[in-house]
Write a protein that holds these residues in place. Structure first.
Motif, short mmCIF file in Angstrom:
data_model
loop_
_atom_site.label_atom_id
_atom_site.label_comp_id
_atom_site.label_asym_id
_atom_site.label_seq_id
_atom_site.Cartn_x
_atom_site.Cartn_y
_atom_site.Cartn_z
N PHE A 112 -25.79 -43.48 55.35
CA PHE A 112 -25.27 -42.91 56.58
C PHE A 112 -25.96 -43.56 57.78
CE2 PHE A 112 -26.16 -39.97 60.07
CZ PHE A 112 -24.86 -39.67 60.50
N TYR A 113 -25.18 -43.86 58.81
CA TYR A 113 -25.72 -44.44 60.04
C TYR A 113 -24.96 -43.87 61.23
CZ TYR A 113 -26.26 -47.85 63.85
OH TYR A 113 -26.49 -48.45 65.06
N ALA A 114 -25.69 -43.51 62.28
CA ALA A 114 -25.08 -43.15 63.56
C ALA A 114 -25.94 -43.74 64.66
CB ALA A 114 -24.95 -41.64 63.72
N GLY A 115 -25.33 -44.50 65.56
CA GLY A 115 -26.09 -45.14 66.63
C GLY A 115 -25.33 -45.15 67.94
N CYS A 116 -26.06 -44.95 69.03
CA CYS A 116 -25.49 -45.01 70.37
C CYS A 116 -26.04 -46.23 71.10
CB CYS A 116 -25.86 -43.77 71.19
SG CYS A 116 -24.91 -42.29 70.81
N PRO A 117 -25.19 -46.99 71.79
CA PRO A 117 -25.71 -48.10 72.59
C PRO A 117 -26.52 -47.60 73.77
CG PRO A 117 -23.34 -47.83 72.94
CD PRO A 117 -23.72 -46.89 71.85
N LEU A 118 -27.57 -48.35 74.10
CA LEU A 118 -28.42 -48.05 75.25
C LEU A 118 -28.12 -49.07 76.34
CD1 LEU A 118 -31.81 -47.36 73.42
CD2 LEU A 118 -30.10 -45.70 74.16
N ARG A 119 -27.82 -48.58 77.54
CA ARG A 119 -27.38 -49.45 78.63
C ARG A 119 -28.39 -49.48 79.77
NH1 ARG A 119 -23.18 -46.41 76.76
NH2 ARG A 119 -21.20 -47.42 76.28
N THR A 120 -28.39 -50.58 80.51
CA THR A 120 -29.08 -50.65 81.79
C THR A 120 -28.10 -50.18 82.86
OG1 THR A 120 -28.39 -52.95 82.05
CG2 THR A 120 -30.54 -52.56 81.02
N PRO A 121 -28.56 -49.98 84.10
CA PRO A 121 -27.66 -49.46 85.14
C PRO A 121 -26.41 -50.30 85.38
CG PRO A 121 -29.92 -49.20 85.84
CD PRO A 121 -29.96 -49.99 84.57
N ASN A 122 -26.47 -51.62 85.13
CA ASN A 122 -25.27 -52.44 85.35
C ASN A 122 -24.36 -52.50 84.12
OD1 ASN A 122 -26.47 -54.20 83.56
ND2 ASN A 122 -26.91 -55.79 85.07
#
Length: 322
Positions: A112-122
């Motif tokens: 099982f895998y669940a991941g959210c992308p992490l963004r910079t302000p732009n």
């Protein structure tokens, strides 16, 4: 196995990753508290905050795995940054992209895998906030929201050393961060029908340290106290500096008697830490402990108010006998 594609904005994305000045830096409590919480909240084996460089995935914080990172070519997170929302793989054995991936067929045996992308302000996707387990499982809409909330906090922590949820001096959670994280833990305690305890801790005669040795020494005493908290309590516990010389610990899956024993053990360990550091003063505290009953749950504000009142009565007795 499918190797993840390269994003269209890869050059800009890599510049953003390197501009964070975070690659290969030591572990920090402000990230570790989030991966600890995610591991407990979702009852998974592994949680991590990862940054994706050109050829590798590096873990700023990881709980449950000895790896410092993986090759980007085999990473699940290389696929996660290609989309805007969370990537959820409920059973990697059934997914043609991952069924023969070495991270599936060998350690850590991802199912099982669940991941959210992490963004910079732009908008550049520099990394991911992820949870992993070696068993297939379902992931509800509510689970997705909780994972997104934790990922949002990780994003904030990536962008600055001092953020809205981290105490500037001690680097542990501050009042605002504690409120957000503890409310999630208390909600989970109700769902799991588990007791918890909140311990309110207030340093004794802290003003005397400042008046006698100066405010710089007083700041060092607060840092020493925070470091002792890290040494004494479990990784699943949540501790914070509420402000001034007031600290708090939320002990998950804990009854009152056990919480009292653990606070007593912390008192002894604090004495040993201060003695070992050879500080020119003693450092002690008064405490108030309140039990959280999942069958009749109090709000966080009620727990704080009740534990503060108990602490204050104990402090008065300490001053009367001290």
């Amino acid at each position: 196995m499918k190797t993840p594609e390269i994003p269209a904005d890869e050059d800009q994305r890599l510049r953003e990753v390197r501009a964070l000045n975070m690659l290969d830096t030591p572990a920090e409590e402000r990230f570790d508290r989030l991966t600890r919480l995610a591991k407990r909240l979702f009852d998974v084996q592994i949680s991590y905050v990862g940054l994706l460089e050109d050829d590798r995935q590096w873990f700023k914080s990881v709980d449950g795995m000895a790896f410092a990172g993986t090759a980007r070519a085999v990473s699940f997170c290389g696929h996660t940054i290609l989309q805007n929302e969370a990537l959820v793989i409920e059973d990697a054995h059934e997914d043609p992209r991952f069924h023969d991936n070495p991270l599936v067929t060998a350690n850590p045996h991802i199912r099982f895998y669940a991941g959210c992308p992490l963004r910079t302000p732009n908008g550049a996707k520099v990394g991911t906030f992820c949870i992993i387990d070696d068993k297939p499982r379902t992931f509800s809409a509510e689970d997705r929201i909780s994972l997104h909330d934790l990922a949002s906090m990780a994003e904030a922590e990536l962008l600055a050393f001092q953020t809205a949820t981290s105490d500037e001096l001690t680097k542990i959670t501050n009042r605002r961060g504690f409120k957000t994280l503890s409310e999630m833990l208390l909600t989970e305690s109700v769902v799991q029908r588990q007791y918890a305890c909140l311990a309110f801790l207030d340093l004794n005669k802290f003003k005397q340290i400042n008046d006698t040795f100066g405010h710089q020494e007083g700041d060092r005493a607060l840092v020493d106290f925070a470091e002792a908290l890290k040494l004494s309590f479990r990784r699943s516990d949540l501790f914070a500096r509420l402000g001034g010389d007031e600290f708090v610990v939320l002990l998950s899956d804990t009854r009152q008697s056990d919480a009292e024993r653990r606070v007593t053990a912390f008192r002894q360990q604090l004495e040993e830490v201060i003695a070992r550091l050879d500080r020119p003063y003693q450092l002690s505290f008064s405490s108030g402990i309140v039990e959280f009953d999942p069958a009749a749950p109090l709000t966080l504000d009620q727990l704080l108010t009740h534990s503060d009142a108990i602490m204050y009565q104990n402090k008065k007795r300490h001053h009367a006998t001290g």
